[in-house]
Scaffold this active site. Structure first.
Site, PDB file in Angstrom:
ATOM      1  N   GLY A 257       0.843  -1.184   0.000  1.00 33.20           N
ATOM      2  CA  GLY A 257       0.000   0.000   0.000  1.00 33.20           C
ATOM      3  C   GLY A 257       0.881   1.237   0.000  1.00 33.20           C
ATOM      4  O   GLY A 257       0.638   2.200  -0.725  1.00 33.20           O
ATOM      5  N   ALA A 258       1.933   1.186   0.825  1.00 40.91           N
ATOM      6  CA  ALA A 258       2.828   2.328   0.956  1.00 40.91           C
ATOM      7  C   ALA A 258       4.091   1.885   1.685  1.00 40.91           C
ATOM      8  O   ALA A 258       4.149   0.768   2.203  1.00 40.91           O
ATOM      9  CB  ALA A 258       2.147   3.457   1.731  1.00 40.91           C
ATOM     10  N   MET A 259       5.108   2.764   1.691  1.00 39.34           N
ATOM     11  CA  MET A 259       6.367   2.467   2.388  1.00 39.34           C
ATOM     12  C   MET A 259       6.874   3.716   3.067  1.00 39.34           C
ATOM     13  O   MET A 259       6.969   4.785   2.457  1.00 39.34           O
ATOM     14  CB  MET A 259       7.395   1.940   1.372  1.00 39.34           C
ATOM     15  N   GLU A 260       7.273   3.543   4.322  1.00 41.38           N
ATOM     16  CA  GLU A 260       7.509   4.679   5.222  1.00 41.38           C
ATOM     17  C   GLU A 260       8.899   5.285   5.101  1.00 41.38           C
ATOM     18  O   GLU A 260       9.523   5.570   6.128  1.00 41.38           O
ATOM     19  CB  GLU A 260       7.266   4.210   6.651  1.00 41.38           C
ATOM     20  N   HIS A 291      -0.837   5.818   9.022  1.00 41.05           N
ATOM     21  CA  HIS A 291       0.014   4.651   9.293  1.00 41.05           C
ATOM     22  C   HIS A 291       1.470   4.964   8.923  1.00 41.05           C
ATOM     23  O   HIS A 291       2.386   4.755   9.731  1.00 41.05           O
ATOM     24  CB  HIS A 291      -0.531   3.470   8.463  1.00 41.05           C
ATOM     25  N   GLU A 292       1.679   5.472   7.711  1.00 39.49           N
ATOM     26  CA  GLU A 292       3.055   5.751   7.275  1.00 39.49           C
ATOM     27  C   GLU A 292       3.683   6.844   8.122  1.00 39.49           C
ATOM     28  O   GLU A 292       4.861   6.782   8.455  1.00 39.49           O
ATOM     29  CB  GLU A 292       3.073   6.153   5.798  1.00 39.49           C
ATOM     30  N   HIS A 295       5.015   5.616  11.343  1.00 38.55           N
ATOM     31  CA  HIS A 295       6.303   4.937  11.174  1.00 38.55           C
ATOM     32  C   HIS A 295       7.483   5.894  11.275  1.00 38.55           C
ATOM     33  O   HIS A 295       8.603   5.465  11.532  1.00 38.55           O
ATOM     34  CB  HIS A 295       6.385   4.286   9.798  1.00 38.55           C
ATOM     35  N   GLU A 314       4.659  -2.569  12.335  1.00 41.33           N
ATOM     36  CA  GLU A 314       3.397  -2.625  11.595  1.00 41.33           C
ATOM     37  C   GLU A 314       2.198  -2.594  12.529  1.00 41.33           C
ATOM     38  O   GLU A 314       1.216  -1.905  12.289  1.00 41.33           O
ATOM     39  CB  GLU A 314       3.363  -3.867  10.707  1.00 41.33           C
TER      40      GLU A 314
HETATM   41 ZN   LIG Z   1       3.601  -0.134   7.816  1.00 40.00          ZN
END
Ligand SMILES: [Zn+2]
Length: 826
Positions: A257-260, A291-292, A295, A314
């Site tokens: 979905g995404a990366m932090e 969420h990101e 992180h 996570e």
């Molecule tokens: Zn995550």
């Protein structure tokens, strides 16, 4: 040559021997479509004499030097270059040509068919940094980075720190704070960008030019949510966001979905909405944004020492994402989504063959750890943190987190460190009586879920198979509801023994709903009278979180073949016309299409028509143009066997308020192809209307869906032999290939799936292998012969481990469908 995955033992030794002092990386991205030049200078201190190795996965390694002395590039093997270092500081220099990737890992490169523009981005997670630059690739060898990038004149360059154009096509990024290798990114291309500012922090949104209009339309909403979340997290964590600018780049063909990545989060560009979406989908995007951002503190400032604690990143980001999304933004359906979607994902994962403790007992190597990024690491972990926060209280919970972040800032830590921080924070609060380490042992070190079953006046707790001696405490709300007027009395239940007296029973004219706030992690079974009353009662339950908790339990009972599928179908048809949450409609219809109708009912016309009629009622009574109308309409498109209706809508004769836009057109066409009511010419015509990457992917799915032998053969050829196909094309083929009503045509492909698809690990690596197995699994081939073929693959140790695990898990879903059919439908 395949790279060898780093083991924990090797990582531990390297961290003892080495300290990386500084990384300088130069990337020349202006050398054609196949490869780029990668030059790395590493300042590394050896604490003692050591025989160690550098990670690098080039197409051609040109030179390696240490302190000015050249070494033989031919010594590179399995992605490792051996280094013998004497104590002291050394300068290691590596020159290489590295191949661009098309699988979403490493330096991904893609050309947008909409306009021919080229985009690149670096996804380093979880062990793909060496597919871009030479490094010591493990989370606890952090370093400051100075990165320079050469790019074509019309490109812009982003990364973890601010980039400045310095001439000759070169850009320089400012020196970073200490980063783990897996968090390093570079995002380069002719991006469309929107900039903003919040509380002194520069903000940027970026996506490909062909999505410019869509990004512009959503920029205000994204900036608003970003600002609200930054404020909320500053307050919760007590440490100001430290990484400078905050960019959010929506990039093509992204696997996750995404990366932090600090300072520059990567998102899949499907989150830039080019067609109408529901509020539920906007809400999910908010949860991903928060969420990101969470992180940045949990994962980026403090990083797990090894991959076996990455779950904590996570779980924590997931919990904070839902919580802050709900509390700080106008999207207040986060916990509804958690109940309907995320917990279901986690509960299913926790009952599969691959279940594992939330805090795993040690991922032996990075490759194995990747498979543990499932519903357990995200949803179960988050549900447990929600419980822990409730036990400790917010003050203690966040005081512990703040102390942990401060103690380990820009370094690494373990679960034990965090538990200690919570214990110290709770020390003054003796009344609370929670032993954090004991709680962690009971909940984080065990697998599976307890069953809590109403039995007369008691609640009976049973641990899942093979869990003797497990003693998990539960605390949740239980409601006695009047069937006449839904008057409710709610009681708190604490379960600390195998039999717990209930504070109240259903009794005449009442029902007993368990876990009405959705706090428990358990398989819940209420009494027979309540099940009998649910079709009448559930549509009248006002709280969508309670309805989500009931559906979680119902779907779990269905999976276990305890509930008659025709009763479940009737319940769904009773609820749908009254269901006013688009989150619920989306979740329930997605599940019904694949599992209830597809796998269990085998696409039965009667069951399909019954459900389609209920969806049509919901759609017609929803306000025109509403999320609810769109969610119901999409469900109808997926489920109804009605090519006439599909063709009508595609021709523009859709219900009032329903926008038949680009995405809905493709959805309609996919179903028309599936039913054999559209063909290749229609797909080609649609592709001419939508020349985007998304259009190419949709067209691939449409062609795979056609009920014709040639189309299936061509799709299969790409799936199993084409090493150049993009990850998204492969997933589209998997999604479009199998349909319940095409079983006769598809029969030869069932054995071929097991013989050929897990073996695609020879063609491709990383994320894409397991994901291809999952999406292309013959989910509607519900029989014992298919299960035997699956068992053969699972037992074959020559097959890639991630592929075997995926086969075992998806086959378990099939085994459950077969058991439901055997028990109820024969
Ligand atoms: Zn995550």
């Amino acid at each position: 040559m395949a790279a060898r995955s780093l083991t924990e033992t090797e990582a531990r030794r390297r961290a003892e021997d080495l300290q990386v002092q500084r990384m300088q990386v130069r990337l020349d991205l202006d050398r054609g479509p196949k490869t780029f030049r990668s030059s790395t200078s590493i300042s590394v201190e050896a604490r003692r004499r050591t025989d160690t190795f550098l990670d690098v996965r080039p197409q051609a390694l040109h030179s390696v030097s240490v302190d000015g002395n050249d070494f033989d590039p031919g010594l590179l093997a399995e992605g490792r270059y051996p280094l013998a270092l004497e104590p002291g500081v050394h300068e290691v220099q590596v020159e290489a040509d590295v191949a661009y990737s098309h699988d979403g890992e490493g330096m991904h490169r893609t050309v947008d068919p909409a306009d021919g523009r080229t985009y690149t981005y670096l996804m380093s997670f979880m062990d793909a940094a060496p597919r871009c630059f030479a490094c010591f690739d493990q989370p606890d060898l952090k370093s400051r980075y100075r990165i320079a990038v050469r790019a074509p004149a019309d490109w812009s360059v982003l990364g973890n720190t601010r980039a400045t154009r310095v001439g000759d096509g070169w850009w320089e990024l400012a020196e970073s704070l200490p980063l783990s290798t897996y968090l390093v990114t570079v995002v380069a291309g002719p991006w469309h960008s929107v900039t903003g500012e919040h509380d002194g922090i520069r903000l940027g949104l970026h996506t490909k030019q062909s999505l410019a209009g869509a990004l512009d339309a959503d920029a205000d909403e994204l900036f608003e949510v970003t600002g609200q979340s930054l404020d909320a997290l500053h307050e919760r964590f007590g440490i100001r966001y430290p990484f400078g600018d905050y960019h959010q780049a929506f990039v093509p063909e992204f696997n996750a979905g995404a990366m932090e990545c600090p300072g520059c989060v990567l998102f899949r560009d499907g989150l830039v909405f080019r067609s109408a979406v529901t509020d539920a989908e906007r809400g999910v995007r908010v949860n991903v944004v928060v969420h990101e951002m969470a992180h940045m503190w949990f994962g980026d400032i403090v990083t797990p020492r090894w991959w076996d604690d990455l779950w904590l990143n996570e779980s924590f980001a997931e919990y904070v994402g839902y919580r802050v999304g709900q509390e700080a933004t106008r999207f207040d359906d986060a916990w509804v989504d958690f109940a309907y979607s995320r917990k279901r994902w986690g509960m299913v994962a926790d009952q599969r063959p691959s279940t594992h403790p939330v805090a795993s007992n040690g991922a032996a190597d990075a490759h194995t750890a990747l498979s543990d990024f499932d519903g357990i690491s995200y949803a179960k972990g988050a549900a447990l943190l929600k419980q822990l926060a409730a036990y400790l209280g917010d003050e203690v919970f966040f005081a512990g987190v703040r102390a942990h972040l401060e103690a380990h800032a820009y370094g690494n830590a373990t679960l034990a460190d965090l538990l200690d921080a919570w214990e110290r924070a709770a020390a003054d609060d003796v009344d609370r009586g929670l032993d954090v380490h004991a709680w962690a042992k009971a909940w984080l070190r065990t697998t599976g879920a307890d069953t809590l079953r109403v039995d007369g006046g008691e609640l009976v707790r049973t641990a899942s198979d093979g869990q003797a001696g497990v003693d998990r405490p539960h605390r949740f709300a239980l409601s006695r509801v009047s069937l006449a007027d839904t008057t409710t009395e709610t009681h708190e239940v604490v379960v600390t023994a195998d039999r717990t007296p209930l504070p109240v029973t259903s009794g005449p004219g009442h029902a007993l709903l368990l876990d009405t706030r959705d706090d428990a992690w358990a398989k819940l079974r209420t009494d027979a009278a309540t099940y009998a009353a649910l079709p009448d009662l559930l549509p009248r339950v006002a709280d969508p979180v309670t309805r989500g908790a009931v559906w979680l339990a119902v779907r779990d009972g269905f999976d276990d073949a305890e509930l008659d599928p025709s009763w479940v179908l009737n319940l769904l048809c009773a609820v749908l016309p009254h269901e006013d949450s688009d989150v619920a409609v989306r979740s329930l219809l997605g599940w019904a299409e694949v599992t209830l109708l597809g796998s269990v009912y085998g696409g039965s016309e009667e069951a399909t028509d019954q459900l389609a009629a209920a969806i049509a009622v919901r759609m017609r009574s929803a306000p025109p143009g509403s999320s609810l109308q769109l969610a119901a309409a999409r469900g109808l498109v997926s489920i109804a066997h009605d090519p006439g209706l599909l063709a009508d809508w595609l021709a523009g004769r859709a219900p009032e308020g329903l926008a038949v836009d680009t995405e809905l057109r493709w959805h309609l066409l996919t179903q028309l192809c599936r039913w054999g009511a559209a063909g290749r010419d229609d797909v080609d015509a649609e592709t001419r209307r939508d020349r985007s990457t998304e259009g190419v992917v949709h067209a691939t799915r449409c062609r795979a869906a056609l009920p014709d032998p040639e189309a299936k053969a061509e799709a299969w050829r790409i799936l199993t032999t084409d090493s150049g196909a993009s990850n998204y094309e492969l997933y589209a083929i998997g999604e479009g290939f199998w349909w319940p009503e095409q079983q006769a045509l598809l029969a030869p492909y069932v054995p071929r799936f097991f013989a050929e698809v897990p073996a695609t690990a020879r063609l491709r690596s990383g994320w894409v292998v397991a994901e291809t197995v999952r999406t292309a699994f013959p989910a509607y081939s519900v029989d014992s012969a298919t299960l035997s073929l699956a068992a053969g693959v699972v037992a074959d140790m020559n097959v890639d481990a991630a592929a075997r695990r995926e086969v075992a898990d998806t086959a378990d879903t099939l085994r459950r469908a077969l058991r439901i059919r055997d028990r109820w439908l024969t």
